[in-house]
Design an enzyme around this catalytic site. Structure first.
Site, short mmCIF file in Angstrom:
data_model
loop_
_atom_site.label_atom_id
_atom_site.label_comp_id
_atom_site.label_asym_id
_atom_site.label_seq_id
_atom_site.Cartn_x
_atom_site.Cartn_y
_atom_site.Cartn_z
N LYS A 117 0.83 -1.21 0.00
CA LYS A 117 0.00 0.00 0.00
C LYS A 117 0.86 1.25 0.00
O LYS A 117 0.50 2.25 -0.63
CB LYS A 117 -0.95 0.00 1.20
CG LYS A 117 -2.12 -0.95 1.02
CD LYS A 117 -3.28 -0.61 1.94
CE LYS A 117 -4.49 -1.45 1.59
NZ LYS A 117 -5.59 -1.29 2.54
N LYS A 201 -4.17 -9.58 -6.56
CA LYS A 201 -5.37 -9.88 -5.79
C LYS A 201 -6.55 -9.02 -6.28
O LYS A 201 -6.34 -7.84 -6.61
CB LYS A 201 -5.08 -9.55 -4.32
CG LYS A 201 -6.15 -9.94 -3.35
CD LYS A 201 -5.81 -9.44 -1.94
CE LYS A 201 -6.19 -7.99 -1.75
NZ LYS A 201 -6.24 -7.54 -0.34
N LYS A 204 -11.02 -4.34 -3.63
CA LYS A 204 -12.08 -3.34 -3.76
C LYS A 204 -11.56 -1.92 -3.81
O LYS A 204 -12.18 -1.05 -4.38
CB LYS A 204 -13.10 -3.49 -2.63
CG LYS A 204 -12.55 -3.26 -1.23
CD LYS A 204 -13.70 -3.27 -0.23
CE LYS A 204 -13.44 -4.05 1.03
NZ LYS A 204 -12.17 -3.91 1.69
P1 TYM Z 1 -10.43 -6.20 3.65
O1 TYM Z 1 -11.47 -5.19 3.88
O2 TYM Z 1 -9.33 -5.88 2.68
O3 TYM Z 1 -11.07 -7.55 3.15
C1 TYM Z 1 -12.17 -8.14 3.86
C2 TYM Z 1 -12.01 -9.64 3.89
O4 TYM Z 1 -12.07 -10.17 2.58
C3 TYM Z 1 -10.91 -10.92 2.31
N1 TYM Z 1 -10.53 -10.66 0.91
C4 TYM Z 1 -10.18 -11.60 0.04
N2 TYM Z 1 -10.11 -12.93 0.16
C5 TYM Z 1 -9.74 -13.63 -0.94
N3 TYM Z 1 -9.43 -13.05 -2.13
C6 TYM Z 1 -9.49 -11.70 -2.29
N4 TYM Z 1 -9.24 -11.14 -3.45
C7 TYM Z 1 -9.89 -10.92 -1.17
N5 TYM Z 1 -10.09 -9.59 -0.98
C8 TYM Z 1 -10.48 -9.45 0.30
C9 TYM Z 1 -9.86 -10.40 3.26
O5 TYM Z 1 -8.86 -11.36 3.51
C10 TYM Z 1 -10.68 -10.11 4.48
O6 TYM Z 1 -10.88 -11.27 5.24
N6 TYM Z 1 -7.50 -5.76 7.65
C11 TYM Z 1 -8.75 -6.32 7.17
C12 TYM Z 1 -9.98 -5.85 7.93
C13 TYM Z 1 -9.89 -6.03 9.41
C14 TYM Z 1 -10.00 -7.27 10.09
C15 TYM Z 1 -9.88 -6.93 11.47
C16 TYM Z 1 -10.19 -8.59 9.68
C17 TYM Z 1 -9.70 -5.04 10.32
N7 TYM Z 1 -9.71 -5.58 11.58
C18 TYM Z 1 -9.92 -7.91 12.45
C19 TYM Z 1 -10.23 -9.56 10.67
C20 TYM Z 1 -10.10 -9.23 12.03
C21 TYM Z 1 -8.91 -5.91 5.71
O7 TYM Z 1 -8.35 -4.94 5.27
O8 TYM Z 1 -9.81 -6.67 5.04
#
Ligand code: TYM
Length: 336
Positions: A117, A201, A204
């Site tokens: 990032k 990947k 969004k």
């Molecule tokens: P985020 O918002 O990027 O993504 C949300 C969830 O979706 C999964 N994900 C994917 N899995 C497979 N392939 C992909 N292309 C893909 N894109 C997204 C992510 O692995 C995630 O599970 N840091 C986290 C949010 C967060 C969080 C937490 C998660 C904040 N605090 C505590 C678990 C526990 C994030 O940015 O996810």
């Protein structure tokens, strides 16, 4: 609920930094729903995390509401799951700061998400982007979560949360439950790749044109799949190194239909990619259709959505504050 009937706890979250994608769905949401009966689940909309990159305030506000509606539409019953917004529970920020003091510079420097990032947002490499994993650890540890269902890209952050918890417990005694990550198998969408560039990947916040959104209309989904990048040898065969595009489409199709790779290879033998891409697109359309329709209907009822996230925040705050008070006492903070 008595101690003996208490269910183990799940915490997970998604950033409202963009609309939810097929990646968010297969990597995480699908498992949230599958696990929700057996666990006491806290599913969060992590707006504090989202501001580590610049957000348009009106869009952020709208996406938080949409996300609540999508969680419910995917099958998370608000009566059984705590569906809340992170900034509504100030304990996240408070524990986040404390855990910053138990997280090492070297550990944060090794986080691949930070490296990616910061390389892509060179004009805004802020401290929040760097310390993000300490806040994520706070999210998880406040609820004494046993399990954290996430996609493969979050594995490193959950590992760090475990290290932070172990370090804190080592100094202060058993305060935090050590959480485990729950990550789908590669064949079940652990890492869904962009349809435009299958070496990246599906994300969004950085649409490369290869993103499929949960709220996309059927014709948009079909178009995205028809355009998906594949290769020139026209054989539907799983080979992640040589055929990343086709392999990604096969994983998606396998996740939406439950078919094995052998069955998929046999189904499209000698057919070229046209029919295959269309079938994958149709399977996603059918999987998403009821979710989109229900989310659209729920978004018409703002009073209901407000009630859901308000009640959930009260419940979450109650649990989170118990842990926070315990931490503050251990640290020697004077009680109010
Ligand atoms: P985020 O918002 O990027 O993504 C949300 C969830 O979706 C999964 N994900 C994917 N899995 C497979 N392939 C992909 N292309 C893909 N894109 C997204 C992510 O692995 C995630 O599970 N840091 C986290 C949010 C967060 C969080 C937490 C998660 C904040 N605090 C505590 C678990 C526990 C994030 O940015 O996810």
């Amino acid at each position: 609920m008595t101690e003996s009937t208490k269910k183990p706890v799940i915490f997970s979250g998604m950033q409202p930094s963009g609309a939810l994608t097929l990646g968010s769905f297969l990597g995480a949401l699908k498992n949230w729903v599958a696990l929700s009966e057996e666990y006491d689940c806290y599913y969060c909309i992590v707006d504090l995390h989202a501001i580590t990159t610049r957000q348009e305030p009106a869009d952020l506000r709208r996406r938080c509401l949409e996300q609540i509606a999508q969680y419910i539409a995917c099958g998370l019953d608000p009566a059984k799951n705590t569906l809340f917004i992170q900034s509504h529970v100030p304990a996240h920020s408070e524990l986040g700061w404390i855990l910053n003091c138990y997280t090492m510079f070297g550990e944060l420097s090794r986080m691949t998400q930070f490296k990616d990032k910061s390389a892509r947002n060179t004009d805004n490499i802020n401290a929040g982007l760097f310390t993000y994993p300490a806040l994520m650890a706070a999210d998880i540890l406040l609820y004494q979560a046993n399990l954290v269902p996430v996609g493969d890209d979050q594995r490193q952050h959950v590992e760090l949360a475990r290290d932070i918890a172990t370090r804190f417990n080592g100094v202060h005694g058993d305060v935090f439950t050590i959480p485990e990550a729950f990550i789908p198998k590669t064949t079940e969408g652990a890492r869904v790749m962009s349809l435009a560039d299958p070496t990246r990947k599906m994300s969004k916040s950085e649409p490369t044109g290869g993103c499929v959104y949960l709220m996309d209309k059927p014709e948009t989904i079909l178009k995205s799949f028809k355009r998906a990048v594949t290769d020139s040898d026209a054989e539907v065969r799983y080979d992640i190194k040589e055929k990343p595009g086709v392999s990604n489409l096969m994983s998606i199709y396998s996740s939406t239909t439950g078919k094995s790779f052998e069955t998929i290879e046999a189904e499209f033998a000698g057919q070229g990619y046209g029919a295959f891409k269309e079938a994958v697109g149709e399977s996603v359309i059918e999987r998403f259709r009821p979710i989109r329709e229900q989310a659209e209907a729920l978004l018409q009822d703002k009073t209901y959505l407000t009630q859901v996230y308000t009640e959930a925040a009260n419940h979450a705050a109650y649990t989170a504050n118990k842990t926070l008070r315990k931490v503050q006492k251990k640290l020697g903070f004077v009680a109010k």
